[in-house]
Design a protein around this motif. Sequence first.
Motif, PDB file in Angstrom:
ATOM      1  N   VAL A 213       1.069  -1.144  -0.111  1.00 17.15           N
ATOM      2  CA  VAL A 213       0.335  -0.032   0.006  1.00 17.15           C
ATOM      3  C   VAL A 213       1.147   1.371  -0.452  1.00 17.15           C
ATOM      4  N   ILE A 399      -6.642  -5.071  -1.018  1.00 20.29           N
ATOM      5  CA  ILE A 399      -7.963  -4.825   0.183  1.00 20.29           C
ATOM      6  C   ILE A 399      -8.766  -6.492  -0.255  1.00 20.29           C
ATOM      7  N   GLY A 401      -6.781  -9.423  -0.620  1.00 20.89           N
ATOM      8  CA  GLY A 401      -6.037 -10.410  -0.228  1.00 20.89           C
ATOM      9  C   GLY A 401      -5.994 -10.541   2.005  1.00 20.89           C
ATOM     10  N   PHE A 403      -8.908  -9.010   3.956  1.00 21.85           N
ATOM     11  CA  PHE A 403      -9.820  -9.433   3.466  1.00 21.85           C
ATOM     12  C   PHE A 403      -9.724 -10.798   4.466  1.00 21.85           C
ATOM     13  N   ILE A 412      -8.598  -5.051   6.487  1.00 20.53           N
ATOM     14  CA  ILE A 412      -8.596  -3.969   5.752  1.00 20.53           C
ATOM     15  C   ILE A 412      -7.905  -2.936   6.501  1.00 20.53           C
ATOM     16  N   ILE A 413      -8.757  -2.747   7.311  1.00 15.67           N
ATOM     17  CA  ILE A 413      -8.198  -1.185   8.034  1.00 15.67           C
ATOM     18  C   ILE A 413      -6.608  -1.741   8.575  1.00 15.67           C
ATOM     19  N   MET A 415      -4.534  -2.618   7.113  1.00 16.16           N
ATOM     20  CA  MET A 415      -3.757  -2.925   5.407  1.00 16.16           C
ATOM     21  C   MET A 415      -3.552  -1.178   5.913  1.00 16.16           C
ATOM     22  N   LEU A 416      -4.521  -0.399   5.284  1.00 16.98           N
ATOM     23  CA  LEU A 416      -4.469   0.990   5.596  1.00 16.98           C
ATOM     24  C   LEU A 416      -3.819   1.321   6.435  1.00 16.98           C
ATOM     25  N   ILE A 420       0.143   3.561   5.432  1.00 19.49           N
ATOM     26  CA  ILE A 420       0.480   5.169   5.951  1.00 19.49           C
ATOM     27  C   ILE A 420       1.647   4.798   6.654  1.00 19.49           C
TER      28      ILE A 420
ATOM     29  N   LEU B  87      -6.419   5.925  -0.318  1.00 17.49           N
ATOM     30  CA  LEU B  87      -6.676   5.897   1.121  1.00 17.49           C
ATOM     31  C   LEU B  87      -8.120   6.009   0.980  1.00 17.49           C
ATOM     32  N   ILE B  90     -10.028   3.003   0.390  1.00 14.64           N
ATOM     33  CA  ILE B  90     -10.065   1.804   0.583  1.00 14.64           C
ATOM     34  C   ILE B  90     -11.120   2.259   1.581  1.00 14.64           C
ATOM     35  N   ILE B  94     -14.329  -0.559   2.917  1.00 20.41           N
ATOM     36  CA  ILE B  94     -14.905  -1.088   4.124  1.00 20.41           C
ATOM     37  C   ILE B  94     -16.328  -0.966   4.264  1.00 20.41           C
ATOM     38  N   PHE B 139     -10.943 -15.471  -6.527  1.00 21.66           N
ATOM     39  CA  PHE B 139     -11.321 -15.530  -4.560  1.00 21.66           C
ATOM     40  C   PHE B 139     -12.610 -15.982  -3.577  1.00 21.66           C
TER      41      PHE B 139
END
Lengths: 500, 157
Positions: A213, A399, A401, A403, A412-413, A415-416, A420, B87, B90, B94, B139
């Motif tokens: 990311v 995203i 992967g 999840f 995902i959170i 990862m985000l 950063i 960002l 993403i 979510i 997936f």
Amino acid sequence: MGIYLEAAGLVFQPYVLAVIFCSAAFGMFVGAIPGLAATMATALLVPVTFFMDPVPAIAAIVTATAMAIFAGDIPGTLLRMPGTPASAAYVQDSYEMTKAGHPEAALGASLVFSALGGIFGTLVLITASPVLAEVALKFSSFEYFWLVVLGLSCAVFVSPGSPARGLVSLLIGLFAATIGIDNPAGAPRYTFGNVELYAGIQFIPAMIGLFAVSEVIRAFLARNETPKVANTRNASIFRQQFKNLVTYPVQAIRGSVLGTAIGALPGAGADIAAWISYAVSKKFSKTPKKFGTGHVEGLVEAGASNNGAMSGAWIPALVFGIPGDSITAIVIGVLYVKGINPGPTVFINDPQLIYAVFIVFLLANIIMLPLGWLAIKGAGTILSIPSRILMPIILMFCIVGSFAINNSPTGIIIMLVFGIIGFLMEENDIPIAPAILGLVLGPMLEQNFVTSMIKSQGSFLAFFERPIAAGLGIFTLVIWSIPLVLLLVNRGKSASVTPS
Amino acid sequence: MRATDLTLGILVLLGGIAIYVSAMGFEVIPGQSYGAGTMPRAIAFATIGVGLFIAGKALMAGDRSLGFELRDWVRSGRALFRAGTALVLIVVYIVAAPFVGFTPAALFVLLAGMLVLGTRPLPAIAISIVATIAIQQSFGRLLLVPLPRSDLFSFLW
């Protein structure tokens, strides 16, 4: 000899060979997808193996695992998205080689030396497994503590830039590893009441965030500055590997030996092995400054170590029923389901089965070469896609992967957030790789540290009382003292040349 | 946005102090002096040490500047917009995926990402549709990852 022929008879059957081929393709597919690793390939195969006899069941897992571990290097090399923490040890070099237009050389080295390391590890598995397993069993929390500290120290000192910034990265990873309920007191730490965080920070989403990311953010920032890289389809993957073999024979052998030995230690596995091998390679290299800039030497040694450790991890699993890593832990479960109890008695009760597993190991590492070649050729297509199309697709893979690890948006959170953090770290010349190792090995470090402190009633001297622990401890302390000594020497030199 | 060495040292030092303070309330194992706070405290000490080392080294080198060196991208509104979009996309996924399902959410992320990076609309639409279906099939169907479903695209599952 008769037992080997009987074992060969169990393996060389059309059905078993077809299982090996299909699981190899499956392992290659799963391993090459960013975010999915060898453990997931194994876990996905378990329900299928319920319908198989023991030999094809184990063959499926062994082959898929070997392929997935190598295939994890493909996204790492092409997209800077390492499939496993072990791949992260040398991802900087392999990705730099891709940016320089030599992805085929990086992937070829990874493929060939992974296969060589795997074959070496298998030969050790066949010949010396009982002896090595006995040594590993003598390790207590003190030895494991120093082994982990040694692995973490290697990560700090092999990372590009100053060791102080490497240490900052490591501490970020270690702190992230403290999140959750998995600690000696079983008390929630830094969870802020969020039940999802009780399980801690999963390292795959964190790794995707830190490496991939952060790279996607950079690509979005400077859309015209994404480097153009070569396509692997028209290049020879194996051409340079003979030259590498002639140039770096010691590195290949050392990586294989070290990887197999470390892999044989229960709980250590390929992750520590790859990092220590990369550090050893840099330490003894004639050109240590080239490491991290797209140099193949560390890739040769750590790649061999990686797959050597995978074979080595089976030594305690088969001989004593103690898993060497998460994959062998799953396999032990499968063996129990099949009515086979791993341990010394399996060599007496079902020797043909054990030798059949050994033959499967050799086959898996040999079949890796042609299948790996095909996978690299196919994956190389990715590089011909313009980054304005590729980057959003990579973002989507990241995203999904993240999840897929727990089937939860928490991945995902994570990862985000780590994306950063990774971006800001690299903006400040703080290397990312030590943070990953800190995150992975943090729980093991804590468990062995606290256990040792309780056993020794708070005495640090106990960490040096056992011979192997003392050896590992002194070696680690020497590694840490070298930069300080060099700093003092350099300061002394500069003071003596400064005119008064 | 790069912190000066002195700033980085101070930030690391403050981080170490924050970890130490936060670890003070953690429980110990009954009957022992060690517990949940042992490791965070050890990390805190190491962090404080590294922070002091970095700051001290900067001061000894005569670097007393505090603050951040701004990179070129910080001054470019377009670059900031593009990075912010990555960002935000993403976050949008979510928030939106559990309600609208994987397929439309992924399609939006891919399409918006490509358009922001300068892909022409028609190729962006076509590639986004193909990529969404490929990811969903690999997936969702092959690897049985339970991606959020939507009634509108139920024929894909």
